[in-house]
Scaffold this motif. Structure first.
Motif, PDB file in Angstrom:
ATOM      1  N   UNK A 124      33.841  51.154  35.413  1.00 11.87           N
ATOM      2  CA  UNK A 124      34.036  49.918  36.293  1.00 11.87           C
ATOM      3  C   UNK A 124      34.340  48.836  35.266  1.00 11.87           C
ATOM      4  N   UNK A 125      34.935  47.703  35.669  1.00 16.69           N
ATOM      5  CA  UNK A 125      35.221  46.816  34.665  1.00 16.69           C
ATOM      6  C   UNK A 125      34.360  45.787  34.757  1.00 16.69           C
ATOM      7  N   UNK A 126      33.615  45.339  33.798  1.00 15.09           N
ATOM      8  CA  UNK A 126      32.703  44.403  33.254  1.00 15.09           C
ATOM      9  C   UNK A 126      33.198  43.590  32.444  1.00 15.09           C
ATOM     10  N   UNK A 127      32.466  42.202  32.533  1.00 12.72           N
ATOM     11  CA  UNK A 127      32.889  41.101  31.685  1.00 12.72           C
ATOM     12  C   UNK A 127      31.767  41.254  30.525  1.00 12.72           C
ATOM     13  N   UNK A 137      33.481  36.460  28.929  1.00  9.83           N
ATOM     14  CA  UNK A 137      33.547  35.370  29.949  1.00  9.83           C
ATOM     15  C   UNK A 137      33.571  34.071  29.520  1.00  9.83           C
ATOM     16  N   UNK A 138      32.905  34.033  28.262  1.00  9.38           N
ATOM     17  CA  UNK A 138      33.066  32.335  27.486  1.00  9.38           C
ATOM     18  C   UNK A 138      34.413  32.190  27.136  1.00  9.38           C
ATOM     19  N   UNK A 139      35.393  33.021  26.993  1.00 10.33           N
ATOM     20  CA  UNK A 139      36.665  32.882  26.430  1.00 10.33           C
ATOM     21  C   UNK A 139      37.467  32.331  27.710  1.00 10.33           C
ATOM     22  N   UNK A 171      46.878  30.716  36.012  1.00  7.03           N
ATOM     23  CA  UNK A 171      45.933  31.251  35.098  1.00  7.03           C
ATOM     24  C   UNK A 171      44.433  30.399  35.242  1.00  7.03           C
ATOM     25  N   UNK A 172      44.292  29.417  35.687  1.00 13.95           N
ATOM     26  CA  UNK A 172      43.070  28.720  36.003  1.00 13.95           C
ATOM     27  C   UNK A 172      42.470  29.369  37.149  1.00 13.95           C
ATOM     28  N   UNK A 173      43.179  29.686  38.256  1.00 14.37           N
ATOM     29  CA  UNK A 173      42.686  30.204  39.735  1.00 14.37           C
ATOM     30  C   UNK A 173      42.294  31.961  39.218  1.00 14.37           C
ATOM     31  N   UNK A 174      43.262  32.655  38.291  1.00 13.18           N
ATOM     32  CA  UNK A 174      42.975  33.867  38.160  1.00 13.18           C
ATOM     33  C   UNK A 174      41.521  34.147  37.254  1.00 13.18           C
ATOM     34  N   UNK A 214      38.531  33.396  39.645  1.00 15.54           N
ATOM     35  CA  UNK A 214      38.428  34.715  40.538  1.00 15.54           C
ATOM     36  C   UNK A 214      37.759  35.721  39.439  1.00 15.54           C
ATOM     37  N   UNK A 215      38.158  36.115  38.429  1.00 17.59           N
ATOM     38  CA  UNK A 215      37.373  37.128  37.447  1.00 17.59           C
ATOM     39  C   UNK A 215      36.107  36.659  37.231  1.00 17.59           C
ATOM     40  N   UNK A 216      35.832  35.460  36.746  1.00 23.02           N
ATOM     41  CA  UNK A 216      34.500  34.993  36.667  1.00 23.02           C
ATOM     42  C   UNK A 216      33.459  35.008  37.854  1.00 23.02           C
ATOM     43  N   UNK A 217      34.094  34.813  39.088  1.00 22.93           N
ATOM     44  CA  UNK A 217      33.205  34.909  40.385  1.00 22.93           C
ATOM     45  C   UNK A 217      32.989  36.352  40.707  1.00 22.93           C
ATOM     46  N   UNK A 218      34.122  37.265  40.614  1.00 23.68           N
ATOM     47  CA  UNK A 218      34.031  38.494  40.983  1.00 23.68           C
ATOM     48  C   UNK A 218      33.802  39.880  40.346  1.00 23.68           C
TER      49      UNK A 218
END
Length: 61
Positions: free
Chosen positions: A3-6, A11-13, A46-49, A52-56
């Motif tokens: 699975x993909x994990x941050x 996440x900070x970047x 890019x801001x929206x993506x 979404x990445x940080x949220x999900x």
């Protein structure tokens, strides 16, 4: 299946990128110089993506 994990560093970047892109998007929206809509898309997507990445995506701790 992996699975993909941050990681916290990634996440900070991403967060830093979202802040920069969001700031530029808002600045363009307020000033509305000629051709602002194309540039707003360049900063808004890019801001929206990133949000979404940080949220999900789960954070690997």
């Amino acid at each position: 299946m992996s699975q993909l994990h941050l990681t916290p560093t990634v996440a900070v970047l991403i967060f830093f990128g979202v802040v920069i892109c969001g700031h530029n998007f808002r600045k363009l929206w307020k000033q509305q110089p000629p051709g602002w809509q194309k540039r707003a898309w360049i900063f808004g997507v890019p801001a929206a993506v990133g949000l979404l990445a940080l949220g999900f995506l789960p954070l690997k701790v």
